[in-house]
Every structure is written in C-alpha cells, then in structure tokens.
Motif scaffolding. Structure first.
Motif, PDB file in Angstrom:
ATOM      1  N   ARG A   1       0.849  -1.190   0.000  1.00 26.68           N
ATOM      2  CA  ARG A   1       0.000   0.000   0.000  1.00 26.68           C
ATOM      3  C   ARG A   1       0.886   1.242   0.000  1.00 26.68           C
ATOM      4  O   ARG A   1       2.066   1.187   0.321  1.00 26.68           O
ATOM      5  CB  ARG A   1      -0.912   0.026   1.230  1.00 26.68           C
TER       6      ARG A   1
ATOM      7  N   CYS B   1       1.599   5.034   1.581  1.00 28.04           N
ATOM      8  CA  CYS B   1       1.355   5.932   2.712  1.00 28.04           C
ATOM      9  C   CYS B   1       0.840   7.269   2.169  1.00 28.04           C
ATOM     10  O   CYS B   1       1.416   7.828   1.234  1.00 28.04           O
ATOM     11  CB  CYS B   1       2.647   6.136   3.491  1.00 28.04           C
TER      12      CYS B   1
ATOM     13  N   ALA C   1       1.513  -3.689   3.703  1.00 26.30           N
ATOM     14  CA  ALA C   1       0.337  -3.250   4.455  1.00 26.30           C
ATOM     15  C   ALA C   1       0.499  -3.501   5.954  1.00 26.30           C
ATOM     16  O   ALA C   1      -0.032  -2.747   6.768  1.00 26.30           O
ATOM     17  CB  ALA C   1      -0.918  -3.942   3.928  1.00 26.30           C
TER      18      ALA C   1
ATOM     19  N   ARG D   1      -4.123   1.370   8.940  1.00 29.56           N
ATOM     20  CA  ARG D   1      -5.294   1.603   8.086  1.00 29.56           C
ATOM     21  C   ARG D   1      -6.201   2.556   8.841  1.00 29.56           C
ATOM     22  O   ARG D   1      -6.511   2.351  10.011  1.00 29.56           O
ATOM     23  CB  ARG D   1      -6.035   0.303   7.793  1.00 29.56           C
TER      24      ARG D   1
ATOM     25  N   VAL E   1      -9.944   4.757   8.581  1.00 22.05           N
ATOM     26  CA  VAL E   1     -11.233   4.847   7.892  1.00 22.05           C
ATOM     27  C   VAL E   1     -12.026   5.992   8.499  1.00 22.05           C
ATOM     28  O   VAL E   1     -11.769   6.423   9.618  1.00 22.05           O
ATOM     29  CB  VAL E   1     -12.045   3.536   7.992  1.00 22.05           C
TER      30      VAL E   1
ATOM     31  N   ASP F   1      -8.060   1.767  12.153  1.00 22.72           N
ATOM     32  CA  ASP F   1      -8.668   0.442  12.040  1.00 22.72           C
ATOM     33  C   ASP F   1      -7.586  -0.595  12.332  1.00 22.72           C
ATOM     34  O   ASP F   1      -7.024  -1.204  11.428  1.00 22.72           O
ATOM     35  CB  ASP F   1      -9.256   0.259  10.637  1.00 22.72           C
TER      36      ASP F   1
ATOM     37  N   ARG G   1      -8.300  -3.978  11.058  1.00 20.66           N
ATOM     38  CA  ARG G   1      -8.483  -3.959   9.600  1.00 20.66           C
ATOM     39  C   ARG G   1      -9.759  -4.664   9.166  1.00 20.66           C
ATOM     40  O   ARG G   1      -9.789  -5.374   8.172  1.00 20.66           O
ATOM     41  CB  ARG G   1      -7.273  -4.561   8.903  1.00 20.66           C
TER      42      ARG G   1
ATOM     43  N   ARG H   1     -14.081   2.725   2.768  1.00 19.83           N
ATOM     44  CA  ARG H   1     -12.814   3.010   2.101  1.00 19.83           C
ATOM     45  C   ARG H   1     -11.750   3.326   3.143  1.00 19.83           C
ATOM     46  O   ARG H   1     -11.958   4.104   4.055  1.00 19.83           O
ATOM     47  CB  ARG H   1     -12.998   4.190   1.156  1.00 19.83           C
ATOM     48  N   GLY H   2     -10.612   2.751   2.999  1.00 18.30           N
ATOM     49  CA  GLY H   2      -9.522   2.980   3.933  1.00 18.30           C
ATOM     50  C   GLY H   2      -8.378   3.730   3.276  1.00 18.30           C
ATOM     51  O   GLY H   2      -8.248   3.777   2.055  1.00 18.30           O
ATOM     52  N   ALA H   3      -7.548   4.320   4.113  1.00 20.23           N
ATOM     53  CA  ALA H   3      -6.317   4.960   3.673  1.00 20.23           C
ATOM     54  C   ALA H   3      -5.207   4.407   4.546  1.00 20.23           C
ATOM     55  O   ALA H   3      -5.453   3.900   5.645  1.00 20.23           O
ATOM     56  CB  ALA H   3      -6.418   6.476   3.816  1.00 20.23           C
ATOM     57  N   TRP H   4      -3.988   4.497   4.078  1.00 17.92           N
ATOM     58  CA  TRP H   4      -2.857   3.886   4.766  1.00 17.92           C
ATOM     59  C   TRP H   4      -1.838   4.940   5.138  1.00 17.92           C
ATOM     60  O   TRP H   4      -1.578   5.870   4.379  1.00 17.92           O
ATOM     61  CB  TRP H   4      -2.239   2.823   3.864  1.00 17.92           C
TER      62      TRP H   4
END
Length: 113
Positions: free
Chosen positions: A23, A25, A34, A39, A41, A59, A62, A67-70
C-alpha cells in the motif's frame, strides 16, 4: 507453453518478496507492506451523507467497512498528510475530517502544526 512459464516467472520476480499486499502511505507517498502501515477509515454518525465529514479513526483490526487509507505510524508522515490534505482525498470525503483519534494513536497530539 514456454511463453507462459516466462511470463509467470517475470511476475513472481516483480512481486514483493514477502508476497504480502503493498500500500502507499498518504503522508510520504512511499510504498510499503500493508502490515507496516496503519489503516484509517472515516466513521460517520449514521444519519446519512451530507452531515459533515465524520471522524477518521485507526482500524487496528483492519475489519471496519468502508474506504480505507494507509499511513506510516510516524508523526512526520501524519504531519505531511495533514499539510497535503491527504485524508480528504484518500477517503473521498468533503471538508476537513476530525483526525484526533489518529493523532493520539500516532502520538503526535501535542505536536500538531
């Protein structure tokens, strides 16, 4: 038949050595496994869209929907994401979300710009 073997061999050589998902950043824009990233959200109050941007939370398991962001668990990446306004873009929300929970998790609460 030989072409298939060559193609499969090439795909394996360009994949990450551990075979895990990679993933990006949202702070530093570097690609990482990952498992090395947090993660995040967005969680809303449940009254439907248009009631504000919501709250961004970590999260850890996980498993949260949406939708998630890292993000690297590093204050520098967090500050870069804030400066670039990356949370709104990555999570596809309008307005500036509440990222207090993420700041506390990373340990950058007192150092916020």
């Amino acid at each position: 038949m030989i072409q298939r073997e060559t193609s499969a061999r090439m795909r394996r050589s360009t994949a990450h050595p551990s075979g895990g998902p990679v993933r990006t950043c949202i702070g530093c824009r570097k690609r990482e496994l990952a498992v090395e990233l947090l993660r995040v959200v967005v969680v809303t109050d449940g009254n439907g869209p248009g009631n504000g941007p919501g709250t961004v939370t970590v999260d850890a398991a996980r498993t949260l929907p949406g939708r998630g962001a890292w993000l690297h668990p590093d204050p520098q990446c967090l500050h870069a994401a804030i400066r670039r306004r990356a949370f709104g873009r990555a999570l596809r929300i309008t307005g500036s979300p509440d990222i207090t929970a993420v700041m506390e998790h990373v340990g950058a609460g007192a150092e916020a710009p």
